[in-house]
Design an enzyme around this catalytic site. Structure first.
Site, PDB file in Angstrom:
ATOM      1  N   CYS A 128      11.590  -3.168  31.936  1.00 41.72           N
ATOM      2  CA  CYS A 128      10.558  -3.546  32.815  1.00 41.72           C
ATOM      3  C   CYS A 128       9.340  -4.146  32.076  1.00 41.72           C
ATOM      4  O   CYS A 128       8.468  -4.615  32.648  1.00 41.72           O
ATOM      5  CB  CYS A 128      10.084  -2.017  33.544  1.00 41.72           C
ATOM      6  SG  CYS A 128       9.786  -0.663  32.554  1.00 41.72           S
ATOM      7  N   CYS A 173       0.800  -1.160  -0.038  1.00 42.37           N
ATOM      8  CA  CYS A 173       0.089   0.013  -0.009  1.00 42.37           C
ATOM      9  C   CYS A 173       0.929   1.089  -0.113  1.00 42.37           C
ATOM     10  O   CYS A 173       1.934   1.419   0.932  1.00 42.37           O
ATOM     11  CB  CYS A 173      -1.040  -0.079   1.293  1.00 42.37           C
ATOM     12  SG  CYS A 173      -1.897   1.280   1.438  1.00 42.37           S
TER      13      CYS A 173
END
Length: 350
Positions: free
Chosen positions: A314, A65
């Site tokens: 984290c 696209c």
């Protein structure tokens, strides 16, 4: 593993960014394949087929696209964003107006929304931060406050002082006596990140959409010193390593991290960096790893206090039941990062 087609079609309709890079849609009626986040009009359910990678879509005969550009490694941004960022970088001292944007063929309100969506600030605020960063450099190099004021485009000395105080947390007359941290935006496939460094290493790396970012910046100013937008060798190294990570060329970082915290927080952050890419741990497992099995909740708080996302991973900490728990950068990004690392680890171990 590719999700079932009904789930992916729902993600296509919702333009869900959590599948960015891991799922693509081919439209049978046009022969084009897109990202699930493509802004184009959505096709009918019967006219689509899903692929786990862009190579599979191309092998099936679909063309990329031109609107969402699925072959690009970076998330597509508004053309205005890329062009205007380059122009601001080339002319950091320029004061941009709505007339300037109109002359370039852009609607000021559209540009404002695009910058707000990507960086959390308007175009005018983004440009001003670069001007102020230039002004701070003038002051650090021994220039006068008046020179810096004029460089930043402020006619009023009080207006300049107010703006620079908000940015770097100190007034110009006292700034030479304090360390000044350098900040810059770093683009990634899942959104812009703010990086803050000094000559010693990285103090902060966070996604622009993190709600706690203003609080983290205030804490950083208090603990370390004022902040300015600008360039530095450490920022360049940070941007390079972040780019290598998101492109899949590197799974780890060797840039020094110097964020400030309590001794317990520092212990937890160090333990986080020992969790291998492609793997996860629970809060309880991390607590046992640092020799504090009773401190799972304290570990969770320290995990949440981490201000250096991705490098201090984290996002690799999950619930004891395997669920994705809270993540300041939004859960869909946590899912994206974990999937990105799993794929990279699988490729490396082949």
């Amino acid at each position: 593993m590719l999700r079932d087609d009904d789930t992916l079609f729902a993600a296509l309709i919702a333009r869900d960014p959590s599948y960015e890079g891991f799922a693509y849609v081919g439209v049978k009626t046009t022969g084009i394949f897109c990202r699930l986040t493509c802004p184009a009009r959505k096709p009918k359910r019967t006219n689509v087929v899903f692929f786990s990678c862009k190579d599979a879509a191309q092998d099936a005969g679909f063309r990329a696209c031109l609107r969402c550009k699925p072959l690009d490694t970076k998330r597509p941004a508004s053309g205005a964003l890329e062009i205007l960022r380059d122009k601001i970088k080339a002319e950091p001292d320029r004061r941009w107006s709505a007339e300037d944007l109109k002359a370039l063929g852009y609607d000021a309100s559209t540009v404002r929304r695009a910058f707000q969506r990507e960086y959390g600030v308007t175009f005018a605020q983004y440009a001003r931060s670069q001007r102020l960063g230039l002004a701070v450099s003038t002051l650090q190099q021994g220039g006068s406050v008046m020179d810096a004021q004029l460089d930043a485009g402020y006619e009023s000395s009080s207006g300049f002082r107010d703006a620079i105080t908000k940015l770097v947390g100190d007034v110009p007359v006292r700034m030479n006596a304090r360390q000044v941290l350098a900040a810059q935006w770093i683009d990634t496939p899942i959104g812009a990140m703010l990086g803050v460094t000094d000559d010693e290493g990285v103090h902060l790396l966070e996604f622009a959409e993190r709600k706690a970012l203003p609080t983290e910046i205030a804490r950083l100013r208090q603990r370390v010193g004022p902040i300015r937008f600008g360039q530095s060798k450490m920022l360049e190294a940070l941007a390079h390593q972040v780019g290598q990570y998101f492109s899949g060329r590197a799974a780890s970082f060797d840039i020094p991290v110097v964020q400030k915290g309590t001794p317990f927080e520092a212990t937890v952050w160090s333990a986080l960096q020992q969790v291998p890419p492609g793997e996860t741990r629970s809060y309880g497992e991390l607590a046992r790893f640092i020799g504090r099995p009773e401190a799972a909740r304290a570990v969770a708080r320290a995990n949440g206090a981490n201000q250096v996302a991705v490098i201090v991973p984290c996002h690799r900490i999950i619930g004891a039941d395997g669920s994705l728990t809270g993540y300041g950068g939004k859960l869909w990004r946590k899912q994206w990062l974990l999937e990105h690392e799993r794929r990279a680890a699988a490729t490396t171990n082949r």
